[in-house]
Scaffold this active site. Structure first.
Site, mmCIF file in Angstrom:
data_model
loop_
_atom_site.group_PDB
_atom_site.id
_atom_site.type_symbol
_atom_site.label_atom_id
_atom_site.label_comp_id
_atom_site.label_asym_id
_atom_site.label_seq_id
_atom_site.Cartn_x
_atom_site.Cartn_y
_atom_site.Cartn_z
ATOM 1 N N ASP A 173 -3.103 -3.088 -2.610
ATOM 2 C CA ASP A 173 -3.996 -2.380 -3.316
ATOM 3 C C ASP A 173 -5.218 -1.920 -2.531
ATOM 4 O OD1 ASP A 173 -4.908 -1.828 -6.205
ATOM 5 O OD2 ASP A 173 -6.448 -2.714 -5.514
ATOM 6 N N TYR A 285 -15.665 1.566 -4.483
ATOM 7 C CA TYR A 285 -15.176 2.741 -5.311
ATOM 8 C C TYR A 285 -16.163 3.870 -5.419
ATOM 9 C CZ TYR A 285 -11.050 -0.113 -6.632
ATOM 10 O OH TYR A 285 -9.911 -0.865 -6.389
ATOM 11 N N HIS A 340 2.061 -4.558 -10.283
ATOM 12 C CA HIS A 340 1.267 -4.201 -9.285
ATOM 13 C C HIS A 340 0.786 -5.405 -8.397
ATOM 14 C CE1 HIS A 340 -2.181 -2.196 -7.422
ATOM 15 N NE2 HIS A 340 -2.929 -3.031 -7.890
#
Length: 367
Positions: A173, A285, A340
């Site tokens: 990820d 982020y 995921h």
């Protein structure tokens, strides 16, 4: 009049660049606003249904025993000279063996690699890191401290502080994003690259702008641009969102996967329920849109890309496109029933695929 196909004069080019930048940031903040409105509606819905439960937040004071399981390795710390930050990691396997460095994603921490710490310690010095801002690693307060340049430098400095000059680098990820970038910027430090459920960063940035479906799936990238509100939403209903990410039918590990135990979930709740524990991870982020696109793209070491086809956040089409950026042996394996959270979902299969990749590279070198 300028001839068709002639280069634009510098002033015109600057205007075009400025216009594109304006449109880009208008998209970013417009979508950020949409995501915030959706989150606000969910908040109001939760308050209307269960007003007493909505704002319940339990800080776990004692870690669950699984975080101190000696079979996973030893808890260690290293302080980086340049940044002054102290990093926490768990290490398994003898010192002096080749280094395997593991980079987790969001919202995870070193524990997401528990199956790999046990598996690979026989032949490697396996180090599962808490990234900058996560868990017991220091968390600088300002979002500028989480730019990609800083995150890439962290890995280089940690490698050197551990006494190594190269490693097998594995990332999942967001940790996969960092792993790609380290491999691009410091190819001499990465003997083999293994990425789990994250495409080459250039593929991601190009694909997301051309495919609205991926733009929607990546909505949290935009939502996280807001100050404090994303952290607040995570805490609602005693971190219900965090639980759901790993356990819900839409985003969690499927029925055929290795589901997280109650103690595993408690480990995540323990780490992220601490005051301020979410700000560092989300800050990763908050600078992403000012750091992309990349200036350099090529990956020159052998690369393995593992992908769970049931990934709720990343479309599988990006996995195959990634091939064009790897200028060495590239192997892609897509697991049809996996989510995921691949290395936790299908640990036995993932471990076997990693072993096969590592050993076939040794055979290839001998030949």
């Amino acid at each position: 009049m300028a001839r068709p196909g002639a280069a634009c004069p510098p002033p015109a080019r600057r205007v075009m660049v400025a216009a594109r930048a304006l449109l880009f940031w208008a998209l970013v903040y417009s979508y950020c606003g949409v995501c915030a409105c959706i989150a606000g509606l969910r908040l109001l819905w939760s308050i209307g249904r269960r007003p007493g439960e909505t704002f319940r937040w339990v800080v776990r004071e004692n870690p669950p025993s699984c975080l101190n399981d000696p079979s996973l390795g030893t808890h260690c710390y290293v302080r980086i000279k340049d940044s002054g930050l102290r990093f926490h990691y768990v290490a398994a396997g003898e010192r002096g063996k080749p280094l395997m460095l593991l980079l987790h994603g969001f919202p995870e921490f070193w524990y997401s690699w528990r199956h790999q710490l046990r598996e690979f310690k026989s032949e490697y010095r396996v180090v599962a890191l808490d990234l900058r801002g996560y868990g017991e690693t220091d968390a600088p307060p300002h979002k500028e401290n989480y730019k990609l340049d800083c995150l890439i430098a962290d890995i280089k400095d940690i490698l050197e502080s551990l006494g190594y000059n190269k490693c097998v680098l594995i990332g999942h990820d967001w940790g996969g994003m960092i792993a790609w970038l380290v491999a691009i910027c410091y190819p001499e430090m990465v003997t083999k690259l293994i990425v789990v459920n994250f495409p080459h960063p250039s593929v991601f940035t190009e694909y997301i702008l051309r495919h609205p479906s991926q733009l929607i799936k990546s909505g949290y990238y935009f939502f996280f641009q807001m100050p404090w509100f994303p952290e607040f939403m995570f805490t609602l209903n005693d971190f219900k969102v965090l639980r759901s990410l790993f356990t819900s039918q839409a985003t969690g590990i499927g029925r055929k996967g290795c589901r997280l135990t109650a103690e595993d979930i408690e480990a995540y709740l323990y780490v992220f329920s601490q005051p301020g524990a979410l700000t560092g991870p989300i800050n990763h982020y908050r600078t992403i849109f000012s750091c992309l696109p990349l200036q350099h793209h090529e990956v020159i070491m052998p690369t393995l890309l593992l992908w769970g086809e049931r990934d709720a956040f990343m479309e599988v089409e990006m996995a195959e496109i990634t091939r064009i950026y790897v200028k060495n042996h590239f192997r892609l394996t897509i697991l049809s029933e996996a989510s995921h959270w691949l290395q936790q979902d299908q640990p036995d299969i993932v471990n076997k695929l990693i072993w096969t990749f590592l050993k076939e590279e040794i055979k290839r070198k001998r030949e």
